[in-house]
Enzyme design. Structure first.
Site, short mmCIF file in Angstrom:
data_model
loop_
_atom_site.label_atom_id
_atom_site.label_comp_id
_atom_site.label_asym_id
_atom_site.label_seq_id
_atom_site.Cartn_x
_atom_site.Cartn_y
_atom_site.Cartn_z
N LYS A 23 -0.99 15.02 -10.52
CA LYS A 23 -0.12 14.50 -11.58
C LYS A 23 0.94 15.54 -11.95
CE LYS A 23 -1.67 10.31 -12.04
NZ LYS A 23 -0.84 9.16 -11.68
N THR A 37 -10.30 1.90 -17.93
CA THR A 37 -10.03 1.19 -16.65
C THR A 37 -11.06 1.65 -15.62
OG1 THR A 37 -8.61 2.91 -15.72
CG2 THR A 37 -7.50 1.24 -17.08
N ASN A 84 2.99 3.05 -10.52
CA ASN A 84 1.76 3.09 -11.31
C ASN A 84 0.51 3.35 -10.46
OD1 ASN A 84 -0.15 2.10 -13.62
ND2 ASN A 84 -0.60 0.77 -11.87
N ASP A 144 0.89 -1.17 0.00
CA ASP A 144 0.00 0.00 0.00
C ASP A 144 0.92 1.22 0.00
OD1 ASP A 144 -1.56 2.21 0.69
OD2 ASP A 144 -2.89 1.04 1.97
N TYR A 150 -7.02 15.81 -9.15
CA TYR A 150 -6.26 14.71 -9.76
C TYR A 150 -5.16 15.26 -10.67
CZ TYR A 150 -5.26 10.83 -12.99
OH TYR A 150 -4.64 9.89 -13.77
#
Ligand code: NAP
Length: 249
Positions: A176, A207, A85, A58, A172
């Protein structure tokens, strides 16, 4: 040191991470399938042709990260490739639509708890796992780190007022952008050690992260991270790219 190079992929129990693990195993690397739920990692490892083993990991849990690093040293004796990832697009309980998630990710609306959770996984998780694996990567003949990023985190693209996606630049995407900064920092820091650190964008890939709205397959999404994981001594460091070439930071 064992003869076969070893790769660790975080969040490899599904999605793009699982495909990256499959591709690296197909290149004859021993692949460690990082998964926060060990049983999911074991099921994923079984679906991979080649040498794949599950590792509980984790990326937000320092004791889990330390235990994984210790296990890799004890059991495998080397680590050549780290693919950071694991990632999340939001932190709320399931049940929200993608539109609700995008709206809730706007910095004018997002709670600090939500923002912290996303950064904990997408940014601090990358730093924590990389730091923990560095002693092993430094011993490797050609250490490689790939951070799975997103063109959605490009400050250059999102500063362009004509970019139709820029309204979606929220929690988000900011995480990034921060992960990209972390990539540059590690690349500069580790250059003298010969460890190459690059950021790869898989493209909009179907996904769980996007309710399978992505238009690319996981096979396509995995290509650039895998290419960067396998670059030779002449390969780049401190870059950000997708399958079509360099991306603006
Ligand atoms: P996904 O199918 O949702 O997979 C995400 C993976 O990350 C899962 O294995 C998940 O594990 C794992 N994860 C989440 N939090 C974690 C934690 N704290 N510790 C360890 N693992 C954790 O999404 P994906 O699309 O394959 O995403 C992979 C990467 O690609 C992410 O970094 C994402 O930001 C990036 N990306 C995706 C797209 C796209 O269009 N899909 C585009 C650009 C970038 P669980 O199964 O336990 O939740």
């Amino acid at each position: 040191m064992p003869a076969t190079p070893v790769a660790l992929v975080t969040g490899a129990n599904k999605g793009i991470g699982l495909q990256i693990a499959k591709d690296l195993a197909a290149h004859d690397l021993t692949v460690l399938v990082g998964s926060r739920e060990l049983d999911r990692g074991e099921a994923a490892a079984k679906s991979i042709e080649g040498d794949a083993r599950a590792v509980q990991l984790d990326v937000t849990d320092q004791s889990s990260i330390a235990a994984a690093a210790e296990r890799i040293r004890d059991e495998f004796g080397r680590l050549d490739v780290l693919v950071n990832n694991a990632g999340i697009s939001h932190a709320a309980a399931p049940g929200r639509s993608m539109e609700e998630i995008v709206q809730a990710g706007r910095l004018s609306a997002a709670s600090l708890d939500e923002i912290r959770s996303v950064f904990e996984t997408n940014v601090f998780g990358v730093i924590a796992v990389t730091q923990a694996m560095l002693p092993l990567l430094r011993e490797a003949p050609a250490g490689r780190v790939v951070n799975v990023s997103s063109s959605g985190g490009s400050l250059t693209l999102n500063s362009d007022p004509t970019n139709p996606h820029r309204a979606m630049f929220g929690t988000y995407s900011a995480s990034k952008a921060a992960a990209n900064a972390v990539t540059v920092a590690f690349a500069a820091d580790l250059e003298a050690d010969g460890i190459k650190v690059n950021a790869a964008c898989p493209g909009f890939t179907g996904t769980d992260l996007n309710f399978f709205r992505g238009t690319r397959t996981v096979e396509q999404g995995a290509r650039e991270p895998v290419r960067l994981a396998l670059i030779g001594p002449d390969g780049p460091t401190g870059t950000f790219s997708n399958e079509d070439g360099p991306l603006p930071w």
